[in-house]
Design an enzyme around this catalytic site. Structure first.
Site, PDB file in Angstrom:
ATOM      1  N   CYS A 261       8.315   9.976  49.108  1.00 50.52           N
ATOM      2  CA  CYS A 261       7.453   8.854  49.509  1.00 50.52           C
ATOM      3  C   CYS A 261       6.512   8.412  48.391  1.00 50.52           C
ATOM      4  O   CYS A 261       6.417   7.217  48.070  1.00 50.52           O
ATOM      5  CB  CYS A 261       6.681   9.196  50.778  1.00 50.52           C
ATOM      6  SG  CYS A 261       5.505  10.570  50.624  1.00 50.52           S
ATOM      7  N   HIS A 317       1.962  11.542  53.577  1.00 50.61           N
ATOM      8  CA  HIS A 317       2.958  10.474  53.470  1.00 50.61           C
ATOM      9  C   HIS A 317       2.268   9.187  53.038  1.00 50.61           C
ATOM     10  O   HIS A 317       1.073   8.979  53.293  1.00 50.61           O
ATOM     11  CB  HIS A 317       3.649  10.271  54.824  1.00 50.61           C
ATOM     12  CG  HIS A 317       4.839   9.366  54.774  1.00 50.61           C
ATOM     13  ND1 HIS A 317       5.951   9.632  54.014  1.00 50.61           N
ATOM     14  CD2 HIS A 317       5.086   8.165  55.391  1.00 50.61           C
ATOM     15  CE1 HIS A 317       6.837   8.662  54.168  1.00 50.61           C
ATOM     16  NE2 HIS A 317       6.338   7.757  54.988  1.00 50.61           N
ATOM     17  N   HIS A 329       8.712   2.273  52.981  1.00 48.43           N
ATOM     18  CA  HIS A 329       8.434   3.651  52.553  1.00 48.43           C
ATOM     19  C   HIS A 329       9.740   4.421  52.422  1.00 48.43           C
ATOM     20  O   HIS A 329      10.803   3.962  52.858  1.00 48.43           O
ATOM     21  CB  HIS A 329       7.494   4.348  53.546  1.00 48.43           C
ATOM     22  CG  HIS A 329       8.034   4.417  54.957  1.00 48.43           C
ATOM     23  ND1 HIS A 329       7.969   5.551  55.726  1.00 48.43           N
ATOM     24  CD2 HIS A 329       8.649   3.491  55.746  1.00 48.43           C
ATOM     25  CE1 HIS A 329       8.497   5.334  56.915  1.00 48.43           C
ATOM     26  NE2 HIS A 329       8.921   4.085  56.961  1.00 48.43           N
TER      27      HIS A 329
END
Length: 374
Positions: A261, A317, A329
């Site tokens: 990520c 994240h 993402h």
């Protein structure tokens, strides 16, 4: 055990505990994040052993111990260890993408990656593995077969040589100016090669280990020209982000061969001339805070565990806002998710763990935003 011996043991244990406490105090001050600093020190009998790349931290530690009445032998190595490394404390990545791991072995966790031509600082060595530090200070271990070690004079020469940057997601360099010739290596976006000559529709290039090859002109751009035309703006960031759609998730990945990520966000911004820190928990402190209702395209969204009375916030994240209640993402693969419960891409899991957002565009170097033009 006699009372006298028992007292001596307790005194020894107490002294060891105090020394260890002082070591931890210095470590917390100078190296709170082991990803970007080395401070591995412990007490072995009357000897301090370990290593650090922070000379000031070592100096302060020895001073504090002395002031507290501890006279200990100093066996702490200061990195880079020039003697062990034969003075070659720099290196250039010699393959398209080098894997940098948390420990000196292939089975260790992938921490990050570095692209061909990246200048690394070499800190230490174990067998054929080298502890290296990337230009953004990230520290890990790389297989010696993937880099070419250099002395400072060689690095200075390299920095002044004209270089080409590979500007396509994937490609190759060849032994001749012919795409049907034998390949020298694969190439991926961001790889840097020293340019030597022009041959028809190809450039002749040189690798860090002196291998020579040929790359197709349409697939490369001069490093200086790329820096000149790189313009980080919402449109450019979105275009880059969409171009990587469907790229597989790879823990530790920061290249077109796979991204995690934060590696994905790093690639999106790096492609447009801004260098972000490596990990989501580091990126969360770059730029300016922005409220959810004021989000603009290009803002970074962070997810994880909210702070409680018992524990601090934990960022795990990151994604990028693209408008229309959506963010892009890397999760399994690069994908688009939505905050809108009515959307087919609604992401209840991440919506439920949303923490906050940061704005990178328009922020200054004081906020941790590093322009690659400089």
């Amino acid at each position: 055990m006699s009372n006298e011996l028992f007292a001596q043991v307790n005194q020894h244990n107490g002294a060891h505990s105090t020394v260890q406490s002082i070591i931890e105090q210095v470590k917390k001050k100078y190296a709170p994040d082991k990803r970007v600093a080395v401070f591995q020190v412990e007490l072995d009998s009357n000897l301090l052993v370990g290593r650090t790349n922070l000379p000031l931290a070592k100096k302060e530690l020895l001073g504090l111990l002395k002031n507290n009445g501890y006279t200990l032998e100093d066996g702490i190595r200061v990195l880079p260890d020039e003697e062990q490394l034969d003075g070659k404390i720099y290196a250039l990545v010699n393959i398209s993408v080098a894997n940098i791991r948390t420990q000196p072995r292939e089975a260790a966790e992938l921490a990050t990656q570095a692209l061909l031509g990246t200048n690394l600082k070499v800190l230490d060595k174990e067998r054929n593995w080298y502890m290296v530090q990337t230009p953004d200070h990230y520290i890990g271990w790389v297989d010696g077969g993937t880099i070419k070690r250099k002395v400072k004079a060689e690095i200075d020469t390299y920095k002044n040589q004209p270089k080409l940057m590979f500007a396509k997601p994937f490609g190759f360099a060849y032994t001749e100016a012919d795409e049907n010739a034998q390949t020298i290596s694969d190439l991926t976006w961001g790889d840097l090669l020293v340019v030597k000559d022009t041959v028809a529709d190809f450039y002749e290039v040189v690798y860090p280990d002196a291998r020579k090859g040929f790359v197709s002109k349409p697939e490369v751009i001069s490093e200086q020209e790329w820096k000149r035309i790189s313009t980080p703006n919402p449109e450019a960031l979105t275009k880059t982000a969409y171009r990587m759609m469907g790229l597989p998730y790879l823990w530790g990945g920061t290249s077109w061969k796979g991204v995690d990520c934060s590696g994905y966000m790093r690639m999106v911004y790096q492609t447009n001339g801004i260098l972000l820190p490596r990990d989501a928990s580091q990126q969360a402190f770059v730029g300016d805070d922005v409220a959810f209702e004021n989000l603009k395209v290009g803002d970074l969204l962070f997810f994880g565990e909210k702070a409680t009375h018992e524990k601090p916030e934990k960022v795990v994240h990151v994604g990028m806002w693209i408008g229309n209640s959506e963010f892009i993402h890397s999760s399994g693969m690069v994908r688009i998710s939505s905050f809108n419960p009515e959307s087919t891409t609604y992401d209840a899991y991440n919506v439920g763990r949303y923490l906050r957002a940061r704005r990178i565009l328009g922020s200054s170097i004081e906020k941790g935003v590093v322009s690659m033009k400089n």
